[in-house]
Design a protein around this motif. Sequence first.
Motif, PDB file in Angstrom:
ATOM      1  N   MET A   1      10.119  -0.416  -0.761  1.00 55.26           N
ATOM      2  CA  MET A   1      10.301  -1.894  -0.856  1.00 55.26           C
ATOM      3  C   MET A   1      11.792  -2.406  -0.688  1.00 55.26           C
ATOM      4  O   MET A   1      12.339  -1.698  -1.174  1.00 55.26           O
ATOM      5  CB  MET A   1       9.706  -2.322  -1.907  1.00 55.26           C
ATOM      6  N   ILE A   2      11.784  -3.245   0.538  1.00 56.00           N
ATOM      7  CA  ILE A   2      13.133  -3.541   1.012  1.00 56.00           C
ATOM      8  C   ILE A   2      13.349  -4.883   0.684  1.00 56.00           C
ATOM      9  O   ILE A   2      12.434  -5.772   1.435  1.00 56.00           O
ATOM     10  CB  ILE A   2      13.448  -2.914   2.256  1.00 56.00           C
ATOM     11  N   ILE A   3      14.341  -5.525   0.098  1.00 57.84           N
ATOM     12  CA  ILE A   3      14.801  -6.916   0.391  1.00 57.84           C
ATOM     13  C   ILE A   3      15.832  -6.983   1.234  1.00 57.84           C
ATOM     14  O   ILE A   3      17.047  -6.212   1.053  1.00 57.84           O
ATOM     15  CB  ILE A   3      14.864  -7.765  -0.920  1.00 57.84           C
TER      16      ILE A   3
ATOM     17  N   ALA B   1       0.847  -0.953  -0.016  1.00 57.27           N
ATOM     18  CA  ALA B   1       0.073  -0.169   0.140  1.00 57.27           C
ATOM     19  C   ALA B   1       0.824   1.263   0.049  1.00 57.27           C
ATOM     20  O   ALA B   1       2.008   1.052   0.353  1.00 57.27           O
ATOM     21  CB  ALA B   1      -1.085  -0.064   1.256  1.00 57.27           C
ATOM     22  N   LYS B   2       0.204   2.375  -0.367  1.00 57.53           N
ATOM     23  CA  LYS B   2       1.044   3.685  -0.489  1.00 57.53           C
ATOM     24  C   LYS B   2       1.553   3.954   1.010  1.00 57.53           C
ATOM     25  O   LYS B   2       0.672   3.881   1.855  1.00 57.53           O
ATOM     26  CB  LYS B   2       0.047   4.925  -0.843  1.00 57.53           C
ATOM     27  N   GLY B   3       2.584   4.398   0.947  1.00 52.36           N
ATOM     28  CA  GLY B   3       3.015   4.676   2.503  1.00 52.36           C
ATOM     29  C   GLY B   3       3.841   3.511   3.149  1.00 52.36           C
ATOM     30  O   GLY B   3       4.362   3.846   4.261  1.00 52.36           O
ATOM     31  N   ASP B   4       3.770   2.235   2.529  1.00 49.66           N
ATOM     32  CA  ASP B   4       4.286   1.055   3.293  1.00 49.66           C
ATOM     33  C   ASP B   4       5.838   1.274   3.171  1.00 49.66           C
ATOM     34  O   ASP B   4       6.605   1.883   2.340  1.00 49.66           O
ATOM     35  CB  ASP B   4       3.826  -0.193   2.773  1.00 49.66           C
ATOM     36  N   ILE B   5       6.366   0.629   4.302  1.00 53.01           N
ATOM     37  CA  ILE B   5       7.809   0.061   4.293  1.00 53.01           C
ATOM     38  C   ILE B   5       7.756  -1.225   4.373  1.00 53.01           C
ATOM     39  O   ILE B   5       7.686  -1.865   5.430  1.00 53.01           O
ATOM     40  CB  ILE B   5       8.774   0.786   5.114  1.00 53.01           C
ATOM     41  N   PHE B   6       7.882  -2.075   3.110  1.00 51.58           N
ATOM     42  CA  PHE B   6       7.298  -3.381   2.756  1.00 51.58           C
ATOM     43  C   PHE B   6       8.942  -3.969   2.733  1.00 51.58           C
ATOM     44  O   PHE B   6       9.754  -3.936   1.981  1.00 51.58           O
ATOM     45  CB  PHE B   6       6.886  -3.447   1.784  1.00 51.58           C
ATOM     46  N   GLY B   7       9.098  -5.014   3.717  1.00 49.23           N
ATOM     47  CA  GLY B   7      10.485  -5.781   3.814  1.00 49.23           C
ATOM     48  C   GLY B   7      10.244  -7.163   3.235  1.00 49.23           C
ATOM     49  O   GLY B   7       9.117  -7.792   3.386  1.00 49.23           O
ATOM     50  N   VAL B   8      10.857  -7.661   2.373  1.00 54.93           N
ATOM     51  CA  VAL B   8      10.944  -8.882   1.863  1.00 54.93           C
ATOM     52  C   VAL B   8      12.454  -9.670   2.374  1.00 54.93           C
ATOM     53  O   VAL B   8      13.364  -9.110   2.357  1.00 54.93           O
ATOM     54  CB  VAL B   8      10.884  -8.999   0.388  1.00 54.93           C
ATOM     55  N   ILE B   9      12.201 -10.546   3.290  1.00 57.36           N
ATOM     56  CA  ILE B   9      13.241 -11.284   3.829  1.00 57.36           C
ATOM     57  C   ILE B   9      13.425 -12.898   3.506  1.00 57.36           C
ATOM     58  O   ILE B   9      12.239 -13.552   3.190  1.00 57.36           O
ATOM     59  CB  ILE B   9      13.315 -11.216   5.363  1.00 57.36           C
ATOM     60  N   GLY B  10      14.712 -13.489   3.409  1.00 55.01           N
ATOM     61  CA  GLY B  10      14.730 -14.605   2.879  1.00 55.01           C
ATOM     62  C   GLY B  10      16.206 -14.897   2.810  1.00 55.01           C
ATOM     63  O   GLY B  10      16.851 -13.924   2.795  1.00 55.01           O
TER      64      GLY B  10
ATOM     65  N   LYS C   1       5.336  -3.794   7.198  1.00 51.37           N
ATOM     66  CA  LYS C   1       4.893  -5.051   6.539  1.00 51.37           C
ATOM     67  C   LYS C   1       6.330  -5.926   6.403  1.00 51.37           C
ATOM     68  O   LYS C   1       7.264  -5.148   6.095  1.00 51.37           O
ATOM     69  CB  LYS C   1       3.966  -4.869   5.393  1.00 51.37           C
ATOM     70  N   VAL C   2       6.027  -7.169   6.398  1.00 47.31           N
ATOM     71  CA  VAL C   2       7.053  -8.313   5.791  1.00 47.31           C
ATOM     72  C   VAL C   2       6.365  -9.509   5.193  1.00 47.31           C
ATOM     73  O   VAL C   2       5.435  -9.816   5.614  1.00 47.31           O
ATOM     74  CB  VAL C   2       7.870  -8.482   7.102  1.00 47.31           C
TER      75      VAL C   2
END
Lengths: 339, 219
Positions: free
Chosen positions: A195-197, A29-38, A210-211
């Motif tokens: 969006m961060i990985i 969503a707009k304004g999220d700092i969305f993390g993707v971890i793996g 969010k993650v």
Amino acid sequence: MIEIRNVHKTFTRKGQSIEALRGVSLNIAKGDIFGVIGYSGAGKSTLIRLVNYLERPTSGEVFVQGEPLSGYSPAELRQVKKKIGMIFQHFNLLESKTVFDNIAIPLVLLKKSKQEIRERVTELLEFTGLSDKAASYPKELSGGQKQRVGIARALASNPSILLCDEATSALDPQTTKSILELLKRINEAYNITIMIITHEMAVIQQICNKVAVMERGEIIEQGNVLDVFGSPHHPTTQSFVQTVIHNSVPQSVLNTLKAENGRRLFKLKFVGGAASEPIINSLIRRFEVNVNILFANMTEIQQTTLGNMILQMHGENTVIDQAAAFIVSQGVEITEVEA
Amino acid sequence: MFDTVITSEQLFQALRETVVMVGVSLFFGALLGIPIGIVLVITRPGGILENRFIYAVLNPLINIIRSLPFIILLVAIIPFTRLLVHTSIGTSAAIVPLIVYVAPYIARLVENSLLEVSPGILEAAEAMGATTFQVIWHFLLPEAFGSLILTMTTATIGLVGATAMAGTVGGGGIGDLAISYGYQRFDTFVMIVTVVILIIFVQGIQSAGNRLARKARRD
């Protein structure tokens, strides 16, 4: 803002096909700092490259601001990319250009006037704390400074999305912290969706709201960071969470506990306000139990405290049950652990 | 001290011819070779403008020309030379094969220089939505600039060597002087002088190239 819908991606190299993504769906969503971890090889790099179409899905669809990327012509796609900034693990700065000229590149590509470029770059230098480095070359900078240049460059064309590809993985913990603070500031000051990985849970803990956890090309768990940290379901998620929240009792302690009878082990989880209540104190006053705290720890996530505690209660079984019920009534999650 | 039949005028004439042959063929060779080198890099498999057909034609073509020693190329393309400059002898007749010789050489060297540019830079360019021309102009060429200077240095030195053989078609130059006087007429003085001049020439080009490349790379 960003939607990835059932994307599969297969690479074929030397006749061998590798499935990098197997039906991935997520919504940012707009304004999220969305993390993707793996772990490495989980498909995170491929996933983040879908958003600016550096990788095209084999099947499935990517939507940015509601529009499917597959519907754009190459020229339109270039315009879309100008609204998506990207920073990289190894910075990818031009060694032949000064810090100023590196940051100016996206504006040069947009054919902005010299005057406009000077104003915008000066503003970005200030924002990223690099004003005194404008005339330096990347070779003369530290890793943290290089990433700041990368960030300033990514922001030059006023993007609405910032993609961070392992942006802190080449940096030491102290520098990582300051870069993450800068990203957070960008998110708040410009309302840029990030969006961060990463493979570091600390990155997720420090700035993400969010993650999503990836393994073998699939998302195995996703949600609010607080929920995922509080109750990770998948074993991989649990091991990631444990890298920042230690909530297991050492085996040697468990061994000594086994021998004793009439003692029961509980895991407690406090979220938010419950963490600041003197629950243990009340517990001891109200019930005829001896309490032994084996482990306690508090973590801050999203300005909320998450507390973990392992305690042993010694006393009549029925009294211990009552005590446990009391803890639940205080809004604390409790689970009994087999010693 | 030495008995010699050549005059200082002949020597300067030869020097001039060498400089003209190297200069002109370097200019046109670069004009052809640099774009071909760029095309090789962008059309290669995995390049930013991958094109199997162009790459499959260009790549072996360069190899074919590069397999011929200059002396053979020189005589083999005489009909082509005559078509272009209406003569097959003299300095201008030597320049045509020199260009044909050096252009693919430059193309290959440029290709190698450009391939050294980190793929990460190109990925960043692509992520910024740069057009193919912008990727070449704002990313590839500036990043490879120091290496390209060394490339041109190597090509220039190669050309100096090739001009020595241009004497075969009456191209003149220092090399010609060395062969026709120093070797064929046993003029030791000419031999020594031409060798010394060639050494100074090559040394000068190399150190100038190194200095420029260092400046470009900011070492």
